[in-house]
Design an enzyme around this catalytic site. Sequence first.
Site, PDB file in Angstrom:
ATOM      1  N   GLY A   1      15.257 -25.936  94.519  1.00  0.00           N
ATOM      2  CA  GLY A   1      16.163 -25.412  93.489  1.00  0.00           C
ATOM      3  C   GLY A   1      15.544 -24.264  92.723  1.00  0.00           C
ATOM      4  N   ALA A   2      14.348 -24.478  92.205  1.00  0.00           N
ATOM      5  CA  ALA A   2      13.687 -23.451  91.410  1.00  0.00           C
ATOM      6  C   ALA A   2      12.254 -23.876  91.146  1.00  0.00           C
ATOM      7  CB  ALA A   2      14.412 -23.239  90.084  1.00  0.00           C
ATOM      8  N   MET A   3      11.468 -22.968  90.568  1.00  0.00           N
ATOM      9  CA  MET A   3      10.042 -23.238  90.367  1.00  0.00           C
ATOM     10  C   MET A   3       9.582 -22.726  89.008  1.00  0.00           C
ATOM     11  SD  MET A   3       7.348 -24.567  91.498  1.00  0.00           S
ATOM     12  CE  MET A   3       5.892 -24.587  90.488  1.00  0.00           C
ATOM     13  N   GLU A   4       8.825 -23.581  88.325  1.00  0.00           N
ATOM     14  CA  GLU A   4       8.467 -23.358  86.924  1.00  0.00           C
ATOM     15  C   GLU A   4       7.210 -22.518  86.701  1.00  0.00           C
ATOM     16  OE1 GLU A   4       8.295 -26.392  88.553  1.00  0.00           O
ATOM     17  OE2 GLU A   4       6.538 -27.519  87.911  1.00  0.00           O
TER      18      GLU A   4
ATOM     19  N   HIS B   1      15.695 -27.423  83.217  1.00  0.00           N
ATOM     20  CA  HIS B   1      14.607 -28.144  83.883  1.00  0.00           C
ATOM     21  C   HIS B   1      13.346 -27.280  83.986  1.00  0.00           C
ATOM     22  CE1 HIS B   1      13.023 -31.145  86.808  1.00  0.00           C
ATOM     23  NE2 HIS B   1      12.396 -30.088  87.287  1.00  0.00           N
ATOM     24  N   GLU B   2      13.494 -26.084  84.515  1.00  0.00           N
ATOM     25  CA  GLU B   2      12.312 -25.229  84.709  1.00  0.00           C
ATOM     26  C   GLU B   2      11.728 -24.809  83.363  1.00  0.00           C
ATOM     27  OE1 GLU B   2      11.383 -25.543  87.621  1.00  0.00           O
ATOM     28  OE2 GLU B   2      13.309 -26.102  88.493  1.00  0.00           O
TER      29      GLU B   2
ATOM     30  N   HIS C   1       9.713 -27.582  81.851  1.00  0.00           N
ATOM     31  CA  HIS C   1       8.418 -27.766  82.506  1.00  0.00           C
ATOM     32  C   HIS C   1       7.305 -27.028  81.763  1.00  0.00           C
ATOM     33  CE1 HIS C   1       8.636 -30.159  86.094  1.00  0.00           C
ATOM     34  NE2 HIS C   1       9.489 -29.388  86.751  1.00  0.00           N
TER      35      HIS C   1
ATOM     36  N   GLU D   1       7.736 -34.449  86.911  1.00  0.00           N
ATOM     37  CA  GLU D   1       9.117 -34.335  87.419  1.00  0.00           C
ATOM     38  C   GLU D   1      10.055 -35.374  86.807  1.00  0.00           C
ATOM     39  OE1 GLU D   1      10.065 -31.783  88.581  1.00  0.00           O
ATOM     40  OE2 GLU D   1       8.316 -30.830  89.485  1.00  0.00           O
TER      41      GLU D   1
HETATM   42  N1  TRP Z   1       8.512 -28.003  90.685  1.00  0.00           N
HETATM   43  C1  TRP Z   1       9.787 -27.605  91.222  1.00  0.00           C
HETATM   44  C2  TRP Z   1      10.831 -28.225  90.337  1.00  0.00           C
HETATM   45  O1  TRP Z   1      11.012 -29.397  90.302  1.00  0.00           O
HETATM   46  C3  TRP Z   1       9.983 -28.050  92.637  1.00  0.00           C
HETATM   47  C4  TRP Z   1       9.740 -27.061  93.699  1.00  0.00           C
HETATM   48  C5  TRP Z   1      10.215 -25.826  93.786  1.00  0.00           C
HETATM   49  C6  TRP Z   1       9.026 -27.264  94.909  1.00  0.00           C
HETATM   50  N2  TRP Z   1       9.832 -25.243  94.963  1.00  0.00           N
HETATM   51  C7  TRP Z   1       9.111 -26.112  95.670  1.00  0.00           C
HETATM   52  C8  TRP Z   1       8.334 -28.321  95.420  1.00  0.00           C
HETATM   53  C9  TRP Z   1       8.530 -25.997  96.932  1.00  0.00           C
HETATM   54  C10 TRP Z   1       7.728 -28.220  96.684  1.00  0.00           C
HETATM   55  C11 TRP Z   1       7.846 -27.064  97.416  1.00  0.00           C
HETATM   56  O2  TRP Z   1      11.440 -27.641  89.560  1.00  0.00           O
HETATM   57 ZN    ZN Z   2      10.665 -29.998  88.322  1.00  0.00          ZN
END
Ligand code: TRP
Ligand code: ZN
Length: 904
Positions: free
Chosen positions: A246-249, A282-283, A286, A305
């Site tokens: 979905g996305a990354m923090e 969510h992000e 984090h 998480e």
């Molecule tokens: N930390 C991210 C989230 O929960 C999760 C995530 C995004 C992720 N990209 C990823 C985990 C690639 C593993 C691989 O918001």
């Molecule tokens: Zn997360």
Amino acid sequence: MVETVELGFDLDPARTIVANRVTLRHNPDSKSRDLVLHGEEIELVALRMNGTLLAPGQYLLGANTLTIRKAPLNVVLEIETLCAPDQNTTLSGLYVSNGSFYTQCEAEGFRRITYFPDRPDVMAKYTVMLRANKEQFPVLLSNGNLVEEGELGDGRHYAKWEDPFKKPSYLFALVAARLVCQEERYTLQSGREVLLQVWVEEGNLDKTDYAMQSLKNSIRWDEERWNLELDLDRFMIVAVSDFNMGAMENKGLNIFNTKYVLANPRVATDIDYAGIEAVVGHEYFHNWTGNRVTCRDWFQLSLKEGLTVFRDQEFSADMIGTDTGRAVTRIDQVRTLRQAQFPEDAGPMAHPVRPDSFVEINNFYTVTVYEKGAEVVRMYQTLLGRDGFRKGMDLYFQRHDGQAVQCDDFRAAMADANGRDLKQFERWYSQAGTPVVTARTRYDAAAHAYEITLSQRCPATPGQADKLPFHIPVAVGLLDAHGKDLPLTLEAPSSRARVHHGVRPQSDTSSTGNTSRVRVRTGSDPTVGGTADPTDSAVTTLVLELTEAEQTFRFTGVKEAPTPSILRDFSAPVVLECDYSDDQLLHLFKFDSDPVNRWEAGQRLALERLLKLVPAAAAGQRLELDDTFIAAQRAVLTDTALDAAFREQALILPSETVIAEHMEVVDPQAIHTARQFMRRTLGTVLRNELLAVYAANQTPGAYSPDAASAGKRALKNLALSYLMVAPDQTALRLAQQQFDAAGNMTDRAAALSALIHSGADAGKYLDRFYQDFLNEALVVDKWFGMQATAPHADVAAVRELMKHPAFTLKNPNRARSLIFSFCNGNPSQFHAADGSAYDFWAEHVIKLDALNPQVAARLARSMDRWRRYAPELQVHMRRALEQVAGTSPLSNDVMEVVSKALAN
Ligand code: TRP
Ligand code: ZN
């Protein structure tokens, strides 16, 4: 231990040079003096230690490691490596999407960029220099603050970024791209001004408003509810169309799947809008729960998480603001758990919220770690109350800001801040499987007493045969014959009860008060849902604490036999078994003041009937639906005093997947037939009511994604879908008119979906939809998804769709829209008797694995529950699983999933 990292990137899609100057200090806790760095798919060009070039004999290059034996205590390493971002189809590490550079480092992607001790407890300060062609990559971004930028000659430019905060390598990010942004200066409650940016490709600047608004709402909410402030001067969101999750923090530079950024009324549905709000939140959240306080190791993943999902759930609920709105979000959470987490917990990949082993960490970004993890966090709040939970959060940050810690540290903060013993609660982290709580009741008319006996058990899961009792908060209310909540008085544990259950802990044997075992909900502490009348101080919901295998709770002053409402607000992630009579369920469905349990009563009424209809359908018998059930559905459908969103929830039948989980041997076709029969019957018998609801819940005027309008659209479109199961001319005309006149994607997509799924000739509408939106990738995904989940779409139809020029396996959203939608969202076709869809599954797991193991392993999970099907199907399924398992080469990701599925 790493002190500082200085990274220099010469960005070239085919051949990027990474220069990493890293300062390391020997960890005094380590007995070894060997320095071991991780590295994957990178080519070492040069290595210097404390200024001297090392010859190949002075270090060891393993398959995925670089080792310097007996390293000095203080080391400056200068590591030069090469990588090929445009060849990187895994979308982990540094990769190219649509001609631009992006990174994804969680969990172990940083080692694909440079050699590094790539683990979350190694925290360091980063400085990053980016160099790239200015024409092709005008925007150069990384974590933290921009400290310098300029020209380099020969068409190249540079930007230097500095992140003032120590961080683990998984939070590193860079973007070098042709992008534009919507930006805004925003004033924090403290008065400090920050710069907010949402970066997208040029044509998408008309779709960034909602993400920006959600970001501002998130910042405000974190300040107000938790007193947590944004710690940077600049916060960026970047949207990319090729993304695994979905996305990354990443610190200060969140990278998002376009699906969770881009929205305007023309292209995005109400559900898309809600997803954007939740994921942006969510992000952002984090930043404190994940970044400032991070994980000691990946076994602790749920520390960040589970907690952050809980926070985004609370954010979304608070943004709606009403009690019913809150309950509707809670119902959605329960649905997700039952649809995805309970099956996971009952299958071959079952694992505790804090896994104790894994082959590939990417396989453990699961509904268990995320959603069940959020339930575990929510249970602290239910047990400790909102104020007590807040005290625990404050203590957690006070103790652990800047550290890499464990789930146990969070639990200790909760316990210590509240003077509570939460030792037994640890089992929620260590034991897998969904506990089953059984409730038996007894009314003692003579004594005016009512007893609820709760017992618990938990099925065996792989590697865990026997389970110890969990600490389970069970919120309970009692309804009188008029449906009103009774005031509750719980008898202190009697000596008889103590003798009977001998092992009750000492602290709980106080003769009165009983405060540590039972939580009282009052109007001022609405931890558990439902509305409390502030003028009426009587307690009507109590949180019973079930800690033993079996306990009896005795209520006094109960003048009539009540109807029990157990597990209000879904107070624990368990299966509740209770011998409810139809009359009791109908009573709860009509009157329960707790909207979640009111909804739940309706689900039980429907599920009971479905479980009888399924074998009848399998035997080819005539199917029937009783008037009592229809009347109950009619009552909710036409009760205009209820929120439209709640009515919609109450009318959705348990999904085919949920029905399957309740069957000994799963028969997907019979399940589909039974459920469709029920929907068709409701659509026919309640035709006039559905038409009236359809007319009364229009949302004319400008589109707004607010909960009230979205609820109306959801109810109206549910009515349409019921009318369209066996469409007459009126229904068809409504769907066609809605498609033609829709002023937003919610209504347009709902109309198209109803047309396709009804089996009506929808070709003309499908073509028009495609022509209108062929330049909107996220809408084309919807177009594929609707077709893949249509009841008549068999594997041949899906193979045909894959020939469409817009289809590609390389883009995860597109692969998910067609292949995953079919394998997970169309069970009666996926489980076709000839096994042809299993071959399709195997073929595409293998094809995807060669491109992107993370995505392939997710598809591999579609076969988790294969042992629950009829033996004839199992033969085909085993063959398909073995075909995948026997493929070489095969990633660890996919191997772990299929070998666990095949294991006994
Ligand atoms: N930390 C991210 C989230 O929960 C999760 C995530 C995004 C992720 N990209 C990823 C985990 C690639 C593993 C691989 O918001
Ligand atoms: Zn997360």
